[in-house]
Design an enzyme around this catalytic site. Structure first.
Site, PDB file in Angstrom:
ATOM      1  CE1 TYR A 190      14.317  13.749  61.608  1.00 37.10           C
ATOM      2  CE2 TYR A 190      15.241  14.795  64.111  1.00 37.10           C
ATOM      3  CZ  TYR A 190      14.535  14.790  62.006  1.00 37.10           C
ATOM      4  OH  TYR A 190      13.969  16.110  61.492  1.00 37.10           O
ATOM      5  CG  ASP A 246      11.045   6.366  61.061  1.00 36.41           C
ATOM      6  OD1 ASP A 246      10.976   7.346  61.827  1.00 36.41           O
ATOM      7  OD2 ASP A 246      10.792   6.558  59.845  1.00 36.41           O
ATOM      8  CE  LYS A 286      13.767  10.723  55.103  1.00 31.58           C
ATOM      9  NZ  LYS A 286      14.159  11.695  54.967  1.00 31.58           N
TER      10      LYS A 286
HETATM   11  P1  KE4 Z   1       9.962  14.548  57.367  1.00 30.28           P
HETATM   12  O1  KE4 Z   1       9.128  14.951  58.756  1.00 30.28           O
HETATM   13  O2  KE4 Z   1      11.005  15.220  57.403  1.00 30.28           O
HETATM   14  O3  KE4 Z   1       9.371  14.300  56.213  1.00 30.28           O
HETATM   15  O4  KE4 Z   1      10.712  12.991  58.345  1.00 30.28           O
HETATM   16  C1  KE4 Z   1      11.321  13.424  59.640  1.00 30.28           C
HETATM   17  C2  KE4 Z   1      12.165  11.373  59.362  1.00 30.28           C
HETATM   18  C3  KE4 Z   1      11.322  10.535  60.751  1.00 30.28           C
HETATM   19  N1  KE4 Z   1      11.980   9.356  60.187  1.00 30.28           N
HETATM   20  C4  KE4 Z   1      13.098   9.124  59.264  1.00 30.28           C
HETATM   21  C5  KE4 Z   1      13.081   8.010  59.445  1.00 30.28           C
HETATM   22  C6  KE4 Z   1      13.544   9.705  58.704  1.00 30.28           C
HETATM   23  O5  KE4 Z   1      15.089  10.066  58.152  1.00 30.28           O
HETATM   24  C7  KE4 Z   1      12.795  11.173  59.209  1.00 30.28           C
HETATM   25  C8  KE4 Z   1      13.633  12.566  58.242  1.00 30.28           C
HETATM   26  N2  KE4 Z   1      15.023  12.335  57.442  1.00 30.28           N
HETATM   27  C9  KE4 Z   1      15.828  13.644  57.779  1.00 30.28           C
HETATM   28  C10 KE4 Z   1      17.523  13.218  56.927  1.00 30.28           C
HETATM   29  N3  KE4 Z   1      18.203  12.293  58.395  1.00 30.28           N
HETATM   30  C11 KE4 Z   1      15.084  14.148  57.022  1.00 30.28           C
HETATM   31  C12 KE4 Z   1      16.278  15.939  55.863  1.00 30.28           C
HETATM   32  C13 KE4 Z   1      15.250  17.211  56.979  1.00 30.28           C
HETATM   33  O6  KE4 Z   1      15.241  17.136  58.516  1.00 30.28           O
HETATM   34  O7  KE4 Z   1      15.846  18.335  56.336  1.00 30.28           O
END
Ligand code: KE4
Length: 440
Positions: A152, A247, A275
């Site tokens: 993801y 990532d 994050k």
């Molecule tokens: P954001 O666009 O949500 O800031 O980041 C996306 C992203 C990209 N790469 C990795 C490895 C990530 O884990 C994430 C976002 N993680 C999720 C939790 N599994 C965020 C929580 C959500 O979607 O609200």
């Protein structure tokens, strides 16, 4: 003995807010993973956080392992982060011009991650990944992107194919609304399967712009790379002239002061971050080799921009967080707490006769309700997990005052604000929850 309020009473204010929210926002949430839909409950509405705990609008307190899905490695409301943000806001939040704090945070990240020679700030992990893909295609002149099943990377069109996290939790790992010609350039392979990667590179090598992976997967639950896997991807990319993109939005500054790339001694060509580098405020970033990053506008032709990119408020939250993380004792502390939780969950499962696989990397951890407690090495393994069992486990923990991410396909996050007592309480409650699962 005072009668325990029924579930409905305990969460009445959250439920009232949810009823309003559902009318105004799709699913009543601003992000699907918060919906609790897959664990049979209405979402909590959180009033405040303090250290390792959060308080919901009904006054229920929880030991928190969501921790905003990773940013809050120091815990909620760390005084130094609060003070830095308060100080900055008194001077302004964003100027649409450069600020010294961008330079300071950029320097700290490049110092911590030698593979990141230059960096560009954005406002989310999704933006970081989206920009890194465009840059990889612009640099190589190639189209194909290889991703992991279950990986993801935010809601990037090209990568919402067999995506993990909320996309899997809510049953749409490949999202509608994305034209075939976009996903036609995305090739999906299983994590930890080097022969599968070798076959794709043998078939498409000269057309591959990049392979992107979470070096330690966190969005199907925590799944570690098996020996030689990441090295194998590096070798394949070098031979094919493709780029290796890590990532590290979740693992960056989480699993090691220099990220999973340091832990596994692999140098990616590009790294995506988010994050923790924002300390709880919206920040993302992508960075890497100077010869690649110098293609980004205005240094080069690959365009990417953002109104609030590098805004001083978020930069100050990130600077303060990373500065505190330079105290390496914090990582030792996180390792001790993570190990205590891992051992405790294993012990609870044994006592409760509940077969689970507890998988951890530093302070990110997942108990998998896998068949017979078999280890989870990839997305296919993760999909075998008993989600009804996880849902029951989640509910017993929630009602007992422990909040974990409401999905089997997420990582729990331990912060430096958690205590041994927090972990002991969590483990004791987990045993009760696992007994309920074992007896169902
Ligand atoms: P954001 O666009 O949500 O800031 O980041 C996306 C992203 C990209 N790469 C990795 C490895 C990530 O884990 C994430 C976002 N993680 C999720 C939790 N599994 C965020 C929580 C959500 O979607 O609200």
């Amino acid at each position: 003995m005072k009668k325990k309020p029924s579930v409905a009473n305990r969460y009445a204010k959250s439920q009232a807010l949810f009823a309003k929210a559902r009318d105004l926002m799709p699913g009543g949430v601003s992000s699907p993973v918060r919906s609790f839909k897959s664990v049979g409950r209405d979402p909590l509405f959180i009033q405040s956080g303090e250290g390792s705990a959060v308080l919901d609008v009904d006054g229920n307190s929880y030991i928190d392992y969501v921790m905003s899905y990773g940013p809050l490695i120091l815990g909620h409301c760390h005084p130094a982060v609060q003070a830095a943000v308060a100080k900055q806001i008194s001077h302004g939040s964003s100027f649409g011009c450069c600020s010294a704090s961008e330079v300071e945070l950029a320097g700290m990240i490049c110092q911590a991650m030698p593979a990141v020679e230059m960096i560009r700030f954005v406002n989310s992990g999704t933006e970081a990944v989206m920009s890194a893909l465009r840059l990889a295609r612009g640099f190589t002149g190639r189209k194909l992107i290889v991703k992991m099943a279950g990986g993801y990377h935010g809601h990037v069109d090209a990568l919402l194919v067999q995506a993990g996290s909320g996309a899997t939790t809510h049953g749409h790992p490949s999202s509608p609304g994305i034209p075939e010609n976009v996903t036609a350039n995305t090739v999906v392979i299983p994590f930890n399967d080097l022969p599968a990667a070798q076959a794709v590179f043998a078939k498409f090598g000269p057309q591959i712009a990049a392979i992107i992976t979470e070096p330690v997967m966190g969005n199907i639950g925590v799944v570690l790379p098996q020996g030689g896997y990441l090295e194998g991807l590096r070798t394949l990319c070098d031979a094919a002239g493709a780029l290796l993109i890590f990532d590290e939005v979740m693992t960056g500054f989480r699993v090691h002061p220099s990220g999973a790339q340091a832990l596994h001694r692999i140098k990616p060509d590009l790294t995506c971050l988010g994050k923790i580098i924002g300390g709880g405020l919206p920040v993302g970033a992508y960075g890497g080799r100077r010869d690649i990053m110098n293609l980004v506008s205005p240094a080069g032709p690959v365009y990417q921009a953002g109104t609030l990119s590098g805004n001083p408020l978020a930069m100050q939250a990130g600077i303060t967080t990373l500065r505190l993380l330079q105290d390496l004792n914090l990582y030792q502390r996180l390792e001790v707490l993570g190990k205590q939780l891992e051992d405790g969950l294993r012990q609870s499962a044994k006592v409760a006769q509940c077969a689970i696989s507890v998988q951890r990397c530093g302070s990110m951890i997942t108990p998998f309700f896998s068949p017979g407690g078999a280890p989870v090495h990839n997305y296919a393994d993760a999909l075998q997990c008993d989600q009804a069992a996880f849902s029951m486990f989640f509910q017993v923990l929630l009602d007992g005052g422990v909040l974990i991410p409401p999905s089997q396909f997420e990582a729990w996050f331990v912060s430096a604000a958690h205590s041994e007592k927090d972990i002991e309480k969590t483990v004791a409650l987990a045993e009760k929850a696992m007994r309920a699962v074992a007896e169902k």
